[in-house]
Scaffold this motif. Structure first.
Motif, PDB file in Angstrom:
ATOM      1  N   TYR A  14     -74.951 -65.823 -73.238  1.00 56.77           N
ATOM      2  CA  TYR A  14     -74.369 -64.971 -72.195  1.00 56.77           C
ATOM      3  C   TYR A  14     -74.202 -65.749 -70.889  1.00 56.77           C
ATOM      4  O   TYR A  14     -73.174 -65.637 -70.212  1.00 56.77           O
ATOM      5  N   GLN A  15     -75.177 -66.554 -70.540  1.00 56.29           N
ATOM      6  CA  GLN A  15     -75.081 -67.357 -69.325  1.00 56.29           C
ATOM      7  C   GLN A  15     -73.982 -68.414 -69.453  1.00 56.29           C
ATOM      8  O   GLN A  15     -73.243 -68.666 -68.490  1.00 56.29           O
ATOM      9  N   TYR A  33     -71.254 -68.101 -71.224  1.00 58.44           N
ATOM     10  CA  TYR A  33     -70.000 -67.354 -71.161  1.00 58.44           C
ATOM     11  C   TYR A  33     -69.569 -67.153 -69.710  1.00 58.44           C
ATOM     12  O   TYR A  33     -68.424 -67.432 -69.339  1.00 58.44           O
ATOM     13  N   HIS A  34     -70.475 -66.665 -68.878  1.00 62.02           N
ATOM     14  CA  HIS A  34     -70.107 -66.403 -67.484  1.00 62.02           C
ATOM     15  C   HIS A  34     -69.908 -67.692 -66.699  1.00 62.02           C
ATOM     16  O   HIS A  34     -69.052 -67.750 -65.804  1.00 62.02           O
ATOM     17  N   TYR A  64     -66.294 -68.865 -66.877  1.00 64.71           N
ATOM     18  CA  TYR A  64     -65.379 -68.124 -65.999  1.00 64.71           C
ATOM     19  C   TYR A  64     -65.575 -68.532 -64.542  1.00 64.71           C
ATOM     20  O   TYR A  64     -64.609 -68.696 -63.792  1.00 64.71           O
ATOM     21  N   GLN A  70     -64.748 -63.836 -62.627  1.00 66.80           N
ATOM     22  CA  GLN A  70     -65.855 -63.200 -63.323  1.00 66.80           C
ATOM     23  C   GLN A  70     -65.432 -62.911 -64.757  1.00 66.80           C
ATOM     24  O   GLN A  70     -64.289 -62.535 -65.006  1.00 66.80           O
ATOM     25  N   GLY A  71     -66.344 -63.061 -65.691  1.00 63.77           N
ATOM     26  CA  GLY A  71     -66.046 -62.675 -67.072  1.00 63.77           C
ATOM     27  C   GLY A  71     -65.824 -61.179 -67.177  1.00 63.77           C
ATOM     28  O   GLY A  71     -66.419 -60.389 -66.431  1.00 63.77           O
ATOM     29  N   ASN A  74     -69.926 -57.633 -69.658  1.00 60.36           N
ATOM     30  CA  ASN A  74     -71.231 -57.689 -69.006  1.00 60.36           C
ATOM     31  C   ASN A  74     -72.365 -57.793 -70.027  1.00 60.36           C
ATOM     32  O   ASN A  74     -72.151 -57.716 -71.237  1.00 60.36           O
TER      33      ASN A  74
END
Length: 393
Positions: A231-232, A234-235, A238, A244-245, A248
């Motif tokens: 998850y980290q 992924y963002h 972006y 921002q991705g 959430n």
């Protein structure tokens, strides 16, 4: 010159067939999707988007799903912009604005944020069913003064029905991998010309030379710590582009809980520490690459995590194809074949509809030319005699 008289007139407004049992729903109804359906129109995926607040009025994806009888259900959203659709209609929006007309809100039939072909008219089993769906969307646009509706990336099996609805049809090219009954990755590379084959092997060797190891994780192999790391990543990807991705943490946690058996996470490690990841989903026949992320750039790591690992997984699992995501001509040299995708559109304004017909016809000529160019650029020694009907639609 556009006519000035109102066009928000629905002559059938009070003549709807009551037997159609039409409902417009502000949340996805569970129990709609079958177990073997595309993951991106599954109850779990669509509900997760809504429960996480990703698809909401505040974020410009207001659920407005159509249910007919109770057997047919279509995922649809009221949109106030076009971000996250991947069928670009900014030129249409600009033309409306130049003529003092509102292009937004519009209706979009789609798997949100997912430029991947899949079923959209869930439960429709005939041309008559599809005609009823299309009429329902036209009626809603006219009654609610929406500019029109847009059906994005329908499954090839739905094209024949949709082609008979008098809709605008747009076409684009993506790059998908096809499993030609390969025994292993080397068998796949045997199709390549010598120079192209060496390039791929050099890229893969560079991952080993950098001390990076790869793992394809599924189900319980994906720990809380691994999921958080992805998850980290992924963002971070972006944020490098100043954005921002779309998705959430709540969304990712929900799909992990409800779609765990369909998740394939390609994780990269250096000194046993995760450094990058590519999140894929699968169904019974296909693998779908969706999200990628990393903190630090490594040579060829994106190609390994997002493409080569997926190809190896498909061969090992006997999957028929791999859709790694939209765009990217760099996929061609790695054996991903150009594939036509389509979308269908209806505009309530009659003169804009005619203008858009010309736009679509000119766009299709350019797309056909591009398809031929990319087919000629494939790295194979000779094109397979096996043809795929999706390439010709």
């Amino acid at each position: 010159m556009l006519r000035n008289e109102p066009y928000w007139v629905n002559p059938n407004r009070n003549k709807m067939d009551s037997s159609m049992s039409e409902e417009w729903l502000d949340q996805w109804p569970t129990g709609t999707s079958t177990e073997d359906s595309n993951p991106f129109v599954s109850d779990a995926f669509l509900s997760a988007l809504e429960q996480a607040g990703v698809c909401s009025r505040e974020h410009g994806w207001q659920p407005s799903h159509l249910r007919l009888n109770p057997d047919i259900c279509v995922p649809a959203y009221l949109r106030t912009d076009s971000w996250g659709e991947y069928v670009f209609d900014w030129a249409w929006s600009s033309a409306y604005e130049q003529h003092g007309l509102a292009y937004y809100p519009k209706l979009v039939i789609a798997a949100p944020f997912t430029p991947s072909q899949g079923p959209r008219l869930l439960g429709a089993k005939s041309l008559e069913d599809v005609s009823r769906v299309v009429q329902s969307f036209k009626t809603k646009c006219l009654n609610d003064q929406l500019s029109g509706f847009h059906l994005l990336f329908p499954a090839p099996a739905e094209h024949t029905w949709l082609d008979q609805q008098g809709l605008l049809k747009r076409s684009d090219v993506q790059f998908h991998w096809r499993n030609r009954n390969y025994r292993d990755f080397d068998d796949f590379l045997d199709r390549f010309s010598s120079r192209k084959r060496k390039n791929v092997r050099k890229e893969r060797q560079s991952i080993i030379d950098q001390g990076i190891t790869m793992r394809a994780l599924t189900g319980p192999e994906i720990t809380d710590a691994t999921w958080l790391a992805f998850y980290q990543f992924y963002h971070a990807t972006y944020l490098k582009r100043g954005r921002q991705g779309y998705l959430n943490k709540r969304f990712f946690d929900l799909v992990r809980a409800t779609l765990n058996e369909r998740i394939v996470l390609m994780m990269a490690y250096k000194d046993q520490v995760p450094i990058a990841g590519a999140l894929c989903f699968r169904d019974e026949e296909r693998l779908y690459g969706r999200y990628w992320g990393c903190f630090e750039e490594y040579s060829n790591l994106h190609f390994e995590a997002c493409y080569y690992q997926g190809i190896e997984y498909c061969i090992a699992q006997g999957l028929t194809s791999f859709d790694p995501g939209t765009q990217g001509e760099h996929k061609i040299a790695r054996g991903f074949e150009p594939t036509m995708t389509h979308s269908y559109h209806w505009l309530a304004h009659p003169e804009f509809f005619v203008a858009a017909q010309h736009f679509c016809a000119e766009e299709r000529v350019r797309t056909d030319h591009y398809l031929a160019q990319t087919q000629a650029a494939l790295p194979f020694k000779q094109l397979s005699t096996q043809s795929d009907p999706e390439d010709k639609q």
